[in-house]
Design an enzyme around this catalytic site. Structure first.
Site, mmCIF file in Angstrom:
data_model
loop_
_atom_site.group_PDB
_atom_site.id
_atom_site.type_symbol
_atom_site.label_atom_id
_atom_site.label_comp_id
_atom_site.label_asym_id
_atom_site.label_seq_id
_atom_site.Cartn_x
_atom_site.Cartn_y
_atom_site.Cartn_z
ATOM 1 N N CYS A 112 -5.127 -4.513 7.262
ATOM 2 C CA CYS A 112 -3.743 -5.019 7.372
ATOM 3 C C CYS A 112 -3.651 -6.336 8.129
ATOM 4 C CB CYS A 112 -2.839 -3.984 8.039
ATOM 5 S SG CYS A 112 -2.771 -2.448 7.137
ATOM 6 N N HIS A 252 3.443 -7.423 11.469
ATOM 7 C CA HIS A 252 3.008 -6.619 10.323
ATOM 8 C C HIS A 252 4.011 -5.493 10.102
ATOM 9 C CE1 HIS A 252 0.809 -4.151 7.624
ATOM 10 N NE2 HIS A 252 0.456 -3.257 8.526
ATOM 11 N N ASN A 282 4.531 -0.419 3.720
ATOM 12 C CA ASN A 282 3.403 -1.141 4.333
ATOM 13 C C ASN A 282 2.516 -1.678 3.202
ATOM 14 O OD1 ASN A 282 1.029 -1.913 5.571
ATOM 15 N ND2 ASN A 282 0.854 -0.103 6.867
#
Ligand code: UT7
Length: 325
Positions: A112, A252, A282
């Site tokens: 990520c 994020h 996500n």
């Protein structure tokens, strides 16, 4: 010389899965997902779509935004944990599809944190004289590695891509600094065990369901909050600015509760924090560049603004970048 983002673009596949769609598949409900994560829907790629296809759409939009022709590009860096194939790199597929004949291409594997890591690599390439113009992309088709029988993870993830064109600029403008960190000793908290050399996923050799994401959600949550806050403050300190100088914060997009907790720790008002995870879930390496592109479209930053990016992901990896837009 330094490097500066001169154009951004994003793409998410049209198919949407809502929280209610998951309630039909696993023991969950819209109320639990919305309150625990803030996610309401996510985009899912059709089977047969390659990650480089999403990269291509996002990249075309970023190039149009920048007014740059693919043939002007010196390099492409793609952050992804869901590449088209183990090799060649998704970057090479993107280079072919874009017709960016002059560019060299590579992937960066930082889960990520993939976009912030890729941006840092691209910035270093420009500073080292390895090119003047490049494309930095974060893209994922996480639906190919999500275990749709695991309610603890399947509700979280979505597919998409975001891209940024970067170009050489005067020192003190653009990417002011990047800060990267890793802790491999915590790899087990979020990982996908199959498909590599440890468990090659060849017929007959793979153990069951190893080709899916596994996550210790609660532990990962705590590290995400601590590390993203730390690395955000590190960027501010390095540049001699305070949180009050930041015009927009793009963390994020993993979980609304994480975003809130990080914002509180660094002391940034909620109206300066960009959130779109309600609509995308996500998207791992794609989350920050998708947010950057949406933020521009919504007029959330303008020329001269200070934008702070902060990422966290499997590895563990985390990082930040402070940008003068
Ligand atoms: O992107 C990189 C890093 N990723 C992250 O940062 C994600 C970090 N983690 C998270 O976002 C959160 O930990 C989750 C959203 C994954 C889970 O939220 P949580 O508040 O940490 O819940 P939990 O794992 O502590 O589970 C609480 C309860 C458990 O039930 P019991 O044992 O208390 O009976 C879970 O089984 O919630 C249950 N649960 C669910 N219930 C309904 C877990 N997933 C679900 C679900 N629907 N989808």
């Amino acid at each position: 010389m330094g490097s500066k983002i001169i154009g951004v673009g994003m793409y998410a596949p049209p198919k949407i899965m809502t929280n209610n769609d998951f309630a039909k598949m696993v023991d969950t409900n819209d109320e639990w997902i919305s309150t625990r994560t803030g996610i309401r829907e996510r985009h899912i790629a059709e089977p047969g779509t390659a990650t480089s296809d999403l990269c291509l759409e996002a990249s075309r939009r970023a190039l149009t935004d920048a007014g740059v022709d693919p043939k002007e590009l010196d390099f492409l860096v793609v952050g992804t944990l869901t590449p088209d194939m183990p090799f060649p790199s998704t970057g090479c597929f993107l280079q072919m599809k874009l017709g960016a004949d002059r560019a060299y291409a590579m992937d960066v594997s930082a889960a990520c944190s993939g976009f912030v890591y890729s941006l840092s690599v691209a910035d270093a390439l420009v500073r080292a004289g390895r090119g003047k113009k490049g494309l930095v992309v974060g893209a994922e088709i996480l639906s190919t590695v999500v275990d749709y029988t695991d309610r603890g993870t399947c509700i979280l993830f979505g597919d998409g891509a975001g891209a940024a064109v970067i170009a050489e600029c005067e020192e003190g403008d653009g990417v002011l600094s990047c800060h990267l960190h890793s802790d491999g000793s915590l790899w087990e908290l979020i990982h996908c065990p199959g498909g590599g050399t440890v468990d090659p996923c060849n017929p007959g050799t793979s153990t069951v369901r190893t080709n899916f994401i596994r996550m210790a959600g609660n532990e990962t949550f705590k590290h995400a909050v601590t590390r993203m806050a730390e690395v955000s403050l590190e960027a501010l300190e390095r540049n001699g600015v305070t949180v009050a100088d930041v015009d927009l914060y793009i963390p994020h997009q993993a979980n609304q509760r994480i975003v809130k907790a990080v914002g509180k720790r660094i002391g940034i008002p909620e109206e300066k924090v960009f959130v779109n995870l309600d609509r995308y879930g996500n998207t791992s390496a794609a989350s920050i560049p998708i947010a950057l592109a949406e933020a521009k479209e919504k007029g959330r930053y303008s020329k001269g603004d200070l934008v702070l990016l902060a990422a966290f992901g499997g590895g563990l990896t985390w990082g930040s970048a402070l940008l003068r837009m």
